[in-house]
Design a protein around this motif. Structure first.
Motif, mmCIF file in Angstrom:
data_model
loop_
_atom_site.group_PDB
_atom_site.id
_atom_site.type_symbol
_atom_site.label_atom_id
_atom_site.label_comp_id
_atom_site.label_asym_id
_atom_site.label_seq_id
_atom_site.Cartn_x
_atom_site.Cartn_y
_atom_site.Cartn_z
ATOM 1 N N GLN A 49 0.818 -1.217 0.000
ATOM 2 C CA GLN A 49 0.000 0.000 0.000
ATOM 3 C C GLN A 49 0.850 1.264 0.000
ATOM 4 O O GLN A 49 0.492 2.265 -0.617
ATOM 5 N N LEU A 50 1.988 1.200 0.703
ATOM 6 C CA LEU A 50 2.849 2.380 0.821
ATOM 7 C C LEU A 50 3.892 2.450 -0.292
ATOM 8 O O LEU A 50 4.682 3.388 -0.329
ATOM 9 N N HIS A 51 3.897 1.444 -1.193
ATOM 10 C CA HIS A 51 4.890 1.363 -2.274
ATOM 11 C C HIS A 51 6.314 1.373 -1.719
ATOM 12 O O HIS A 51 7.227 1.950 -2.307
ATOM 13 N N ALA A 52 6.469 0.733 -0.561
ATOM 14 C CA ALA A 52 7.778 0.690 0.086
ATOM 15 C C ALA A 52 8.651 -0.377 -0.552
ATOM 16 O O ALA A 52 8.177 -1.443 -0.931
ATOM 17 N N ARG A 53 9.939 -0.079 -0.645
ATOM 18 C CA ARG A 53 10.889 -1.054 -1.167
ATOM 19 C C ARG A 53 11.426 -1.951 -0.050
ATOM 20 O O ARG A 53 11.791 -3.091 -0.295
ATOM 21 N N VAL A 54 11.521 -1.394 1.163
ATOM 22 C CA VAL A 54 12.039 -2.198 2.265
ATOM 23 C C VAL A 54 11.010 -3.240 2.676
ATOM 24 O O VAL A 54 9.804 -3.055 2.501
ATOM 25 N N LYS A 55 11.488 -4.330 3.227
ATOM 26 C CA LYS A 55 10.607 -5.431 3.602
ATOM 27 C C LYS A 55 10.372 -5.500 5.107
ATOM 28 O O LYS A 55 9.457 -6.189 5.565
ATOM 29 N N GLN A 56 11.206 -4.817 5.889
ATOM 30 C CA GLN A 56 11.076 -4.849 7.342
ATOM 31 C C GLN A 56 11.227 -3.439 7.894
ATOM 32 O O GLN A 56 11.963 -2.623 7.350
ATOM 33 N N GLY A 57 10.531 -3.170 8.975
ATOM 34 C CA GLY A 57 10.566 -1.857 9.595
ATOM 35 C C GLY A 57 9.262 -1.582 10.304
ATOM 36 O O GLY A 57 8.478 -2.502 10.598
ATOM 37 N N VAL A 58 9.027 -0.308 10.608
ATOM 38 C CA VAL A 58 7.761 0.095 11.222
ATOM 39 C C VAL A 58 7.140 1.202 10.381
ATOM 40 O O VAL A 58 7.833 2.122 9.936
ATOM 41 N N ALA A 59 5.846 1.087 10.142
ATOM 42 C CA ALA A 59 5.122 2.080 9.349
ATOM 43 C C ALA A 59 4.535 3.147 10.273
ATOM 44 O O ALA A 59 3.993 2.834 11.333
ATOM 45 N N VAL A 60 4.663 4.401 9.864
ATOM 46 C CA VAL A 60 4.159 5.519 10.667
ATOM 47 C C VAL A 60 2.664 5.695 10.399
ATOM 48 O O VAL A 60 2.256 5.969 9.269
ATOM 49 N N GLU A 61 1.863 5.540 11.466
ATOM 50 C CA GLU A 61 0.417 5.701 11.348
ATOM 51 C C GLU A 61 -0.025 7.119 11.672
ATOM 52 O O GLU A 61 -0.908 7.666 11.016
ATOM 53 N N GLN A 62 0.577 7.720 12.699
ATOM 54 C CA GLN A 62 0.193 9.067 13.110
ATOM 55 C C GLN A 62 1.436 9.845 13.519
ATOM 56 O O GLN A 62 2.393 9.267 14.058
ATOM 57 N N VAL A 63 1.409 11.137 13.275
ATOM 58 C CA VAL A 63 2.482 12.035 13.706
ATOM 59 C C VAL A 63 1.845 13.190 14.460
ATOM 60 O O VAL A 63 0.972 13.884 13.925
ATOM 61 N N GLN A 64 2.278 13.396 15.685
ATOM 62 C CA GLN A 64 1.690 14.453 16.510
ATOM 63 C C GLN A 64 2.345 15.793 16.188
ATOM 64 O O GLN A 64 3.575 15.922 16.295
ATOM 65 N N PRO A 65 1.585 16.788 15.784
ATOM 66 C CA PRO A 65 2.155 18.098 15.453
ATOM 67 C C PRO A 65 2.944 18.686 16.621
ATOM 68 O O PRO A 65 2.550 18.541 17.788
ATOM 69 N N GLY A 66 4.051 19.320 16.296
ATOM 70 C CA GLY A 66 4.849 19.997 17.306
ATOM 71 C C GLY A 66 5.810 19.105 18.061
ATOM 72 O O GLY A 66 6.643 19.602 18.824
ATOM 73 N N MET A 67 5.736 17.794 17.840
ATOM 74 C CA MET A 67 6.621 16.867 18.532
ATOM 75 C C MET A 67 7.886 16.620 17.698
ATOM 76 O O MET A 67 7.965 17.011 16.525
#
Length: 453
Positions: free
Chosen positions: A371-389
């Protein structure tokens, strides 16, 4: 050949761009991905039900999906050998090379080096115009450089800038030694050449530091001197066999240098020697400080794997060390490195306190990667990013995939949590991201204890 004194400010790069245009190619890749084979969550049928077999047959016969990506490469021989980044062609089912004149050629991947991020391609062609490889060691900070590539699919884009720094370590891998430049490098430039003013390739454009995914005035290129031997070996054998000592290394901090009676913090501290390794057999001990390889000074730990990698397994290497305050030289017959091992930097920290990045992440699986068109096969996908952090301030966005932090691979949520817990407040994290198939570098500044966040 068109040339310009290295210290002169050019009036124009038009002659250089015209002379090198035929050597720079557009690379497009296609990867076929099968859709999920199982039933969607919440769906289920009694065992033996005709509906169960019907849906399983339906899903098995779903058509493959295609993922497409773009990159750049450059011709190194008249008979069709082309250099690019490994991450441009990794896992691709088809690689298409488009020349400046519009002709297209199916390319074969001769071999790739994932650790250095270099790949060698071959197309069936003759009388191609090849680049001239220069000497990246001769580069000086402040020298003019020119990048030619295909950012965002815009073919034959020429940008210019200077060498901003050399020897940059960005956490991309064990052989980090990047040229930093402010020549505009954007997604699609990956694998393209970085030229000096004499029209010689002195780097392979590889990564960007960006808050938005586009150029932010900070780009990174692999020094061509580091890639030359890799390309030659790939051309001869199709794979890379590296040498290693069999030691774990780390930089010296002030306290350790003082405790060992050293005059400065130069060198690579050996906290561990692997039993039975080449270093062990030669007599290198834990607590030694490696200060040179074949007479060439080692100032930082990350330089050691690069120096050792220049050798082939079986070579005799003179390793200069300091032990108990005395300098000595040990000859080591280096051994072959297993494919799944690298000379590593051991990070020593007893800090287990939690830090707040302002991120919600989850394990990367095959479906999410597609879905993310990622080339890497392992890692963690970012679901949310808190503004200002901290993560938001670093430009990390929803849909990014974090796969490496400060040189350590992050393969799962568990590893991500464990890695983050090592860092003290105020530390800086070098984060490697996959953003829709592009390699992006970000710096996360952790809040200091007095910060509100």
């Amino acid at each position: 050949m068109w040339a310009l004194p290295a210290n002169a400010m050019p009036d124009s790069f038009a002659d250089l761009a015209a002379a090198q245009a035929d050597s720079v190619v557009n690379i497009s890749t296609t990867k076929r991905v099968k859709t999920a084979q199982g039933l969607p969550p919440g769906f289920g049928f009694p065992q033996g039900s005709p509906f169960e077999e019907f849906f399983h047959d339906f899903l098995r016969n779903m058509p493959e999906q295609e993922q497409h990506a773009l990159g750049t490469g450059f011709v190194i021989s008249a008979d069709g050998y082309i250099v690019t980044n490994n991450h441009v062609v990794d896992s691709a089912d088809e690689v298409l090379v488009k020349m400046r004149d519009g002709s297209e050629h199916q390319a074969r991947v001769i071999g790739a080096d994932a650790k250095l991020d270099v790949a060698l391609l071959k197309i069936k062609a003759k009388n191609l115009k090849a680049v001239t490889l220069g000497d990246s060691q001769a580069l000086r900070v402040g020298d003019w450089v020119v990048a030619i590539g295909n950012p965002f699919g815009l073919e034959q884009t020429v940008t210019a800038g200077i060498v901003s720094a050399k020897g940059r370590v960005i956490g991309s891998g064990p052989y980090d030694d990047f040229i930093q430049t402010d020549a505009a490098i954007n997604p699609g430039n990956s694998g393209g050449p970085l030229f000096n003013v004499r029209g010689e390739v002195i780097g392979i454009n590889t990564a960007i530091y960006s808050r938005s995914g586009g150029n932010n005035g900070i780009g990174f290129a692999i020094p061509i001197n580091l890639a030359k031997s890799t390309v030659s070996e790939l051309r001869e054998t199709g794979h890379i066999t590296r040498a290693r000592l069999g030691v774990h290394i780390t930089d010296l901090d002030k306290e350790t240098a003082k405790a060992l009676g050293l005059k400065n913090r130069e060198g690579a501290l050996v906290p561990q020697v692997e039993a039975g390794s080449a270093a062990d057999k030669a007599g290198i001990r834990a607590g030694d400080v490696i200060v040179s390889i074949d007479g060439e000074q080692i100032k930082k730990a990350h330089e050691l794997p690069i120096r050792v990698a220049r050798h082939a397994p079986g070579d005799k290497v003179k390793v200069g060390i300091i032990r108990d305050g005395k300098a000595k030289t040990i000859t080591v017959t280096v051994e072959a490195m297993p494919d799944d091992k690298v000379a590593s930097n051991a990070m020593a920290s007893d800090q287990q306190g939690k830090v707040r990045l302002g991120l919600v992440v989850k394990d990367l699986n095959r479906d999410i990667a597609r879905q993310l068109h990622a080339r890497v096969k392992q890692g963690v996908a970012v679901e949310q990013v808190q503004p200002g952090m901290p993560a938001a301030r670093a430009g990390i966005a929803r849909g990014d995939v974090i796969y490496r932090i400060n040189g350590e691979d992050v393969k799962s949520l568990k590893e991500f949590t464990a890695t983050i817990s090592k860092f003290e407040p105020g530390a800086v994290l070098r984060v490697m991201l996959d953003r829709g198939g592009d390699q992006v570098f970000a710096l996360i500044q952790l809040p200091a204890p007095h910060d509100k966040n």
